[in-house]
Motif scaffolding. Sequence first.
Motif, PDB file in Angstrom:
ATOM      1  N   ARG A  30       1.676  20.215  24.318  1.00  0.00           N
ATOM      2  CA  ARG A  30       2.750  19.306  24.742  1.00  0.00           C
ATOM      3  C   ARG A  30       3.940  19.392  23.776  1.00  0.00           C
ATOM      4  O   ARG A  30       5.094  19.423  24.186  1.00  0.00           O
ATOM      5  CB  ARG A  30       2.229  17.874  24.815  1.00  0.00           C
ATOM      6  CG  ARG A  30       1.511  17.555  26.094  1.00  0.00           C
ATOM      7  CD  ARG A  30       1.276  16.055  26.244  1.00  0.00           C
ATOM      8  NE  ARG A  30       0.318  15.550  25.267  1.00  0.00           N
ATOM      9  CZ  ARG A  30      -1.013  15.571  25.414  1.00  0.00           C
ATOM     10  NH1 ARG A  30      -1.533  16.087  26.514  1.00  0.00           N
ATOM     11  NH2 ARG A  30      -1.793  15.089  24.483  1.00  0.00           N
ATOM     12  N   THR A  31       3.648  19.418  22.499  1.00  0.00           N
ATOM     13  CA  THR A  31       4.717  19.520  21.495  1.00  0.00           C
ATOM     14  C   THR A  31       5.476  20.835  21.652  1.00  0.00           C
ATOM     15  O   THR A  31       6.711  20.865  21.594  1.00  0.00           O
ATOM     16  CB  THR A  31       4.137  19.415  20.079  1.00  0.00           C
ATOM     17  OG1 THR A  31       3.412  18.193  19.971  1.00  0.00           O
ATOM     18  CG2 THR A  31       5.232  19.444  19.039  1.00  0.00           C
ATOM     19  N   ALA A  32       4.751  21.915  21.849  1.00  0.00           N
ATOM     20  CA  ALA A  32       5.388  23.227  22.025  1.00  0.00           C
ATOM     21  C   ALA A  32       6.230  23.236  23.306  1.00  0.00           C
ATOM     22  O   ALA A  32       7.349  23.778  23.326  1.00  0.00           O
ATOM     23  CB  ALA A  32       4.339  24.331  22.062  1.00  0.00           C
ATOM     24  N   GLY A  33       5.720  22.628  24.387  1.00  0.00           N
ATOM     25  CA  GLY A  33       6.474  22.559  25.637  1.00  0.00           C
ATOM     26  C   GLY A  33       7.760  21.754  25.479  1.00  0.00           C
ATOM     27  O   GLY A  33       8.825  22.138  25.977  1.00  0.00           O
ATOM     28  N   ALA A  34       7.665  20.607  24.781  1.00  0.00           N
ATOM     29  CA  ALA A  34       8.854  19.774  24.548  1.00  0.00           C
ATOM     30  C   ALA A  34       9.880  20.529  23.710  1.00  0.00           C
ATOM     31  O   ALA A  34      11.087  20.475  23.978  1.00  0.00           O
ATOM     32  CB  ALA A  34       8.440  18.466  23.869  1.00  0.00           C
ATOM     33  N   LEU A  35       9.401  21.214  22.681  1.00  0.00           N
ATOM     34  CA  LEU A  35      10.301  22.001  21.832  1.00  0.00           C
ATOM     35  C   LEU A  35      10.975  23.108  22.635  1.00  0.00           C
ATOM     36  O   LEU A  35      12.188  23.332  22.501  1.00  0.00           O
ATOM     37  CB  LEU A  35       9.530  22.584  20.646  1.00  0.00           C
ATOM     38  CG  LEU A  35      10.337  23.418  19.656  1.00  0.00           C
ATOM     39  CD1 LEU A  35      11.412  22.562  19.009  1.00  0.00           C
ATOM     40  CD2 LEU A  35       9.436  24.038  18.612  1.00  0.00           C
ATOM     41  N   LEU A  36      10.190  23.775  23.470  1.00  0.00           N
ATOM     42  CA  LEU A  36      10.747  24.836  24.300  1.00  0.00           C
ATOM     43  C   LEU A  36      11.794  24.291  25.288  1.00  0.00           C
ATOM     44  O   LEU A  36      12.839  24.901  25.492  1.00  0.00           O
ATOM     45  CB  LEU A  36       9.622  25.538  25.063  1.00  0.00           C
ATOM     46  CG  LEU A  36      10.020  26.792  25.836  1.00  0.00           C
ATOM     47  CD1 LEU A  36      10.611  27.833  24.897  1.00  0.00           C
ATOM     48  CD2 LEU A  36       8.828  27.353  26.581  1.00  0.00           C
ATOM     49  N   ARG A  37      11.529  23.106  25.855  1.00  0.00           N
ATOM     50  CA  ARG A  37      12.507  22.474  26.754  1.00  0.00           C
ATOM     51  C   ARG A  37      13.799  22.146  26.014  1.00  0.00           C
ATOM     52  O   ARG A  37      14.892  22.340  26.532  1.00  0.00           O
ATOM     53  CB  ARG A  37      11.919  21.198  27.357  1.00  0.00           C
ATOM     54  CG  ARG A  37      11.315  21.384  28.718  1.00  0.00           C
ATOM     55  CD  ARG A  37      11.006  20.056  29.388  1.00  0.00           C
ATOM     56  NE  ARG A  37      10.174  19.169  28.573  1.00  0.00           N
ATOM     57  CZ  ARG A  37       8.837  19.222  28.506  1.00  0.00           C
ATOM     58  NH1 ARG A  37       8.184  20.132  29.188  1.00  0.00           N
ATOM     59  NH2 ARG A  37       8.183  18.374  27.753  1.00  0.00           N
ATOM     60  N   ARG A  38      13.672  21.618  24.803  1.00  0.00           N
ATOM     61  CA  ARG A  38      14.871  21.283  24.014  1.00  0.00           C
ATOM     62  C   ARG A  38      15.690  22.540  23.708  1.00  0.00           C
ATOM     63  O   ARG A  38      16.920  22.526  23.791  1.00  0.00           O
ATOM     64  CB  ARG A  38      14.485  20.610  22.708  1.00  0.00           C
ATOM     65  CG  ARG A  38      14.047  19.198  22.872  1.00  0.00           C
ATOM     66  CD  ARG A  38      13.755  18.578  21.525  1.00  0.00           C
ATOM     67  NE  ARG A  38      13.090  17.296  21.679  1.00  0.00           N
ATOM     68  CZ  ARG A  38      12.385  16.722  20.722  1.00  0.00           C
ATOM     69  NH1 ARG A  38      12.255  17.304  19.548  1.00  0.00           N
ATOM     70  NH2 ARG A  38      11.831  15.557  20.935  1.00  0.00           N
ATOM     71  N   VAL A  39      15.004  23.590  23.317  1.00  0.00           N
ATOM     72  CA  VAL A  39      15.702  24.846  23.005  1.00  0.00           C
ATOM     73  C   VAL A  39      16.392  25.372  24.253  1.00  0.00           C
ATOM     74  O   VAL A  39      17.568  25.766  24.206  1.00  0.00           O
ATOM     75  CB  VAL A  39      14.721  25.892  22.421  1.00  0.00           C
ATOM     76  CG1 VAL A  39      15.361  27.268  22.375  1.00  0.00           C
ATOM     77  CG2 VAL A  39      14.262  25.470  21.039  1.00  0.00           C
ATOM     78  N   ARG A  40      15.677  25.360  25.389  1.00  0.00           N
ATOM     79  CA  ARG A  40      16.259  25.859  26.631  1.00  0.00           C
ATOM     80  C   ARG A  40      17.454  24.995  27.073  1.00  0.00           C
ATOM     81  O   ARG A  40      18.487  25.518  27.491  1.00  0.00           O
ATOM     82  CB  ARG A  40      15.205  25.885  27.730  1.00  0.00           C
ATOM     83  CG  ARG A  40      15.716  26.561  28.992  1.00  0.00           C
ATOM     84  CD  ARG A  40      14.624  26.691  30.011  1.00  0.00           C
ATOM     85  NE  ARG A  40      13.661  27.686  29.530  1.00  0.00           N
ATOM     86  CZ  ARG A  40      12.419  27.792  29.968  1.00  0.00           C
ATOM     87  NH1 ARG A  40      11.974  26.964  30.887  1.00  0.00           N
ATOM     88  NH2 ARG A  40      11.636  28.724  29.506  1.00  0.00           N
ATOM     89  N   THR A  41      17.302  23.654  26.957  1.00  0.00           N
ATOM     90  CA  THR A  41      18.401  22.751  27.324  1.00  0.00           C
ATOM     91  C   THR A  41      19.619  22.975  26.422  1.00  0.00           C
ATOM     92  O   THR A  41      20.756  23.018  26.893  1.00  0.00           O
ATOM     93  CB  THR A  41      17.942  21.281  27.227  1.00  0.00           C
ATOM     94  OG1 THR A  41      16.808  21.105  28.074  1.00  0.00           O
ATOM     95  CG2 THR A  41      19.040  20.335  27.634  1.00  0.00           C
ATOM     96  N   GLY A  42      19.363  23.131  25.130  1.00  0.00           N
ATOM     97  CA  GLY A  42      20.465  23.398  24.193  1.00  0.00           C
ATOM     98  C   GLY A  42      21.150  24.724  24.500  1.00  0.00           C
ATOM     99  O   GLY A  42      22.388  24.822  24.482  1.00  0.00           O
TER     100      GLY A  42
END
Length: 123
Positions: A30-42
């Motif tokens: 979940r943490t990795a998915g959230a981090l990946l979403r933040r990076v993609r959104t940024g």
Amino acid sequence: MIEISFGKLILLAVIALIVLGPEKLPGAARTAGALLRRVRTGWDSVRAEVERELQVEEIRRQAREAADRATAAQAELDATLRKMQPIGNAVVSPAPATSEAPPESAVPALDAAPPKEAPHGGV
């Protein structure tokens, strides 16, 4: 972005399962998915901003070109008007005014008597 094949993804999952264990693995995923979403959104945000800036720059460039064309057209119109002005002045210019009085023979005398006519039939 980074290309990860399906085989490499399975290998990462197995290593994560061994290192973290089955209890911590779902939280880490979940943490990795959230981090990946933040990076993609940024990344998407930065890309959209760059595209907007490029569009603004394109609009500015088009506006400068339009202003340059308008300035050139105005200069051409001014040059044409300057060429036409001497021709127009020669055609429309009134006769020069003089302070001299016209000759007396050209102006009829008001107090002079009309000329006498000879009677008919005689000398």
